[in-house]
Design a protein around this motif. Structure first.
Motif, PDB file in Angstrom:
ATOM      1  N   GLN A 383      -5.073   4.392  -3.218  1.00  0.00           N
ATOM      2  CA  GLN A 383      -3.670   4.123  -2.906  1.00  0.00           C
ATOM      3  C   GLN A 383      -3.209   4.999  -1.734  1.00  0.00           C
ATOM      4  N   LEU A 384      -4.061   5.134  -0.744  1.00  0.00           N
ATOM      5  CA  LEU A 384      -3.824   6.018   0.394  1.00  0.00           C
ATOM      6  C   LEU A 384      -3.615   5.193   1.656  1.00  0.00           C
ATOM      7  N   THR A 385      -2.506   5.447   2.340  1.00  0.00           N
ATOM      8  CA  THR A 385      -2.164   4.722   3.564  1.00  0.00           C
ATOM      9  C   THR A 385      -1.889   5.703   4.694  1.00  0.00           C
ATOM     10  N   VAL A 386      -2.411   5.382   5.872  1.00  0.00           N
ATOM     11  CA  VAL A 386      -2.142   6.155   7.085  1.00  0.00           C
ATOM     12  C   VAL A 386      -1.638   5.203   8.160  1.00  0.00           C
ATOM     13  N   ALA A 387      -0.504   5.554   8.766  1.00  0.00           N
ATOM     14  CA  ALA A 387       0.059   4.760   9.859  1.00  0.00           C
ATOM     15  C   ALA A 387       0.253   5.650  11.072  1.00  0.00           C
ATOM     16  N   THR A 388      -0.223   5.183  12.227  1.00  0.00           N
ATOM     17  CA  THR A 388      -0.111   5.935  13.467  1.00  0.00           C
ATOM     18  C   THR A 388       0.393   5.012  14.561  1.00  0.00           C
ATOM     19  N   LEU A 389       1.432   5.457  15.288  1.00  0.00           N
ATOM     20  CA  LEU A 389       2.033   4.667  16.355  1.00  0.00           C
ATOM     21  C   LEU A 389       2.159   5.515  17.618  1.00  0.00           C
ATOM     22  N   TYR A 390       1.887   4.900  18.772  1.00  0.00           N
ATOM     23  CA  TYR A 390       1.942   5.577  20.060  1.00  0.00           C
ATOM     24  C   TYR A 390       2.767   4.755  21.041  1.00  0.00           C
ATOM     25  N   ASN A 391       3.526   5.431  21.910  1.00  0.00           N
ATOM     26  CA  ASN A 391       4.209   4.714  22.990  1.00  0.00           C
ATOM     27  C   ASN A 391       3.391   4.799  24.274  1.00  0.00           C
ATOM     28  N   CYS A 392       2.109   4.495  24.126  1.00  0.00           N
ATOM     29  CA  CYS A 392       1.144   4.455  25.225  1.00  0.00           C
ATOM     30  C   CYS A 392       0.078   3.437  24.845  1.00  0.00           C
ATOM     31  N   ASP A 393      -0.399   2.666  25.808  1.00  0.00           N
ATOM     32  CA  ASP A 393      -1.377   1.619  25.467  1.00  0.00           C
ATOM     33  C   ASP A 393      -2.827   2.054  25.644  1.00  0.00           C
ATOM     34  N   GLY A 394      -3.063   3.312  26.035  1.00  0.00           N
ATOM     35  CA  GLY A 394      -4.428   3.815  26.113  1.00  0.00           C
ATOM     36  C   GLY A 394      -5.193   3.423  27.350  1.00  0.00           C
TER      37      GLY A 394
END
Length: 418
Positions: A383-394
């Protein structure tokens, strides 16, 4: 300086999910009879012994994880991304949620818990959930041909909703860089339902192969599904998602926005441009109304964690619908419909990628659009969730994806130990 060129749009394949052991050789047998959401991982509320409502207790304080802070701060200091948001949830409890860097560079506006990011293809699972809700209400069946809802679309009688949901319809991708002129126009226009449908039809080639024959990532299919949701519900996709998905999951900072909303708490998109002082140039993604059901949402990392928690706890879909979403799809010849270019999470359900870490299942999706990148991943047994968001497209930076992988793996490690 800005860079409006429509490059590095919604991903053709999920480049962010490389983790753990690959599914090659003997390990591929894990797919046989795979269950990505065992019954033990679904925690629907027990209403058999209803009592007087009790005021909820306050959430526990967030964890102090210096190693995670250090990795995130290093990405900002090394100009890997202007800003990022990272959240970790376990068993419905938020363990960690933090923002780093800046949502905007001129003037600087820091990322915090309320900062919204475009989530691109992570949106697809919301469109899939909307279709499954309509199926629960008897308004459609996953086996229905597209022709039942969009009879004028080419070859609509040959493909089903299930094939659209699983990238097995044979449709090509209207958001491909081949359609640069159309994508440039889409950066500055809001689209009606009919306008989007006409734009999709003009994106040639429209098909890659016959339905059910192979797995072909297609934003086109999910844009069509978003239109179907609107036609059957009588609501704009944004309103349907708000009422039927976001509210039930407790997602207060998630929406499909009109173009140029102008909210300072919503990130600007960026791309590495080393000739500039801050190391980034601003770029504009296409209008949310143009990506629609394929990639139109903006959200926060905390809201995305709440979404997966709500899915697993039975607050959004019935168990059979959730099982359909998380069951690896098969082609017409009986073989699994797999992304052969992604050996880490090659399986696909309905709007969700599927893979294994140490023989343990996980489901995930990432997204990438001009100026933004993100990933949402859940290990259901823990039941483990990780969310990562960036304001860069790499783009233009070979260090972006390795840095993201290190941040995600440390978040998973700490979450599994918690």
């Amino acid at each position: 300086m800005t860079d409006p060129k429509p490059r590095a749009l919604l991903m053709r394949r999920d480049v962010l999910t490389g983790i753990g052991a690959g599914l090659t050789g003997g390990a591929v047998t894990l797919w046989a009879g795979a269950t990505f959401l065992p019954k033990a991982a679904v925690h629907a509320p027990d209403l058999s012994a209803a009592t007087e409502p009790v005021a909820p207790s306050p959430p526990p304080p967030l964890r102090n994880w210096p190693s995670l802070d250090d990795l995130a701060n290093r990405m900002i200091e090394r100009q890997i991304t202007p800003g990022l948001s990272l959240s970790v949830m376990k068993g419905g409890i938020m363990l960690y949620s933090a923002g780093f860097g800046n949502a905007r560079l001129l003037p600087k506006h820091p990322v915090d818990a309320h900062t919204g990011f475009r989530i691109a293809s992570i949106s697809k699972q919301f469109t899939a959930a909307a279709i499954l809700l309509l199926a629960e209400e008897g308004k459609l069946s996953l086996g229905d041909p597209l022709a039942r809802f969009l009879p004028d679309f080419p070859r609509a009688d040959a493909m089903t909703l299930r094939e659209l949901l699983s990238h097995t319809s044979g449709l090509d991708d209207y958001l491909s860089g081949r359609h640069a002129d159309m994508l440039m126009t889409a950066q500055s226009h809001d689209y009606t339902q009919q306008g989007l449908l006409e734009a999709i039809k003009t994106a040639a080639p429209l098909f890659r192969c016959p339905p059910g024959m192979k797995w072909v990532y297609s934003n086109t299919g999910f844009a069509l599904l978003g239109i179907i949701v609107e036609r059957l519900s009588g609501l704009p996709l944004a309103a349907f998602c708000q009422r039927r998905l976001f509210a039930g999951a407790g997602m207060s900072r998630t929406a499909i926005d009109p173009l140029n909303l102008g909210d300072p708490d919503i990130c600007q998109g960026h791309r590495a441009t080393r000739s500039l002082r801050d190391g980034f140039g601003q770029v504009w993604p296409v209008s949310p109304s143009f990506t629609g059901g394929s990639g139109g949402l903006r959200s926060t990392s905390a809201d995305l964690c709440r979404w997966h928690s709500a899915l697993m706890s039975g607050k959004i879909l019935k168990p059979e619908s959730l099982a359909a979403m998380l069951t690896p799809v098969r082609l017409k010849d009986g073989a699994f419909a797999m992304d052969r270019e992604n050996t880490r999470s090659p399986g696909y359900g309905l709007g969700m990628r599927l893979g294994f870490i140490d023989a343990q299942p996980y489901f995930t999706h990432s997204g990438r659009i001009n100026g933004f990148t993100g990933q949402l991943m859940t290990l259901p047994l823990e039941q483990l969730t990780v969310a990562t968001l960036y304001n860069c497209d790499g783009a233009n930076d070979g260090g972006f994806f390795p840095s993201h992988a290190a941040l995600r793996e440390e978040a998973l490690r700490l979450g599994r130990l918690a």
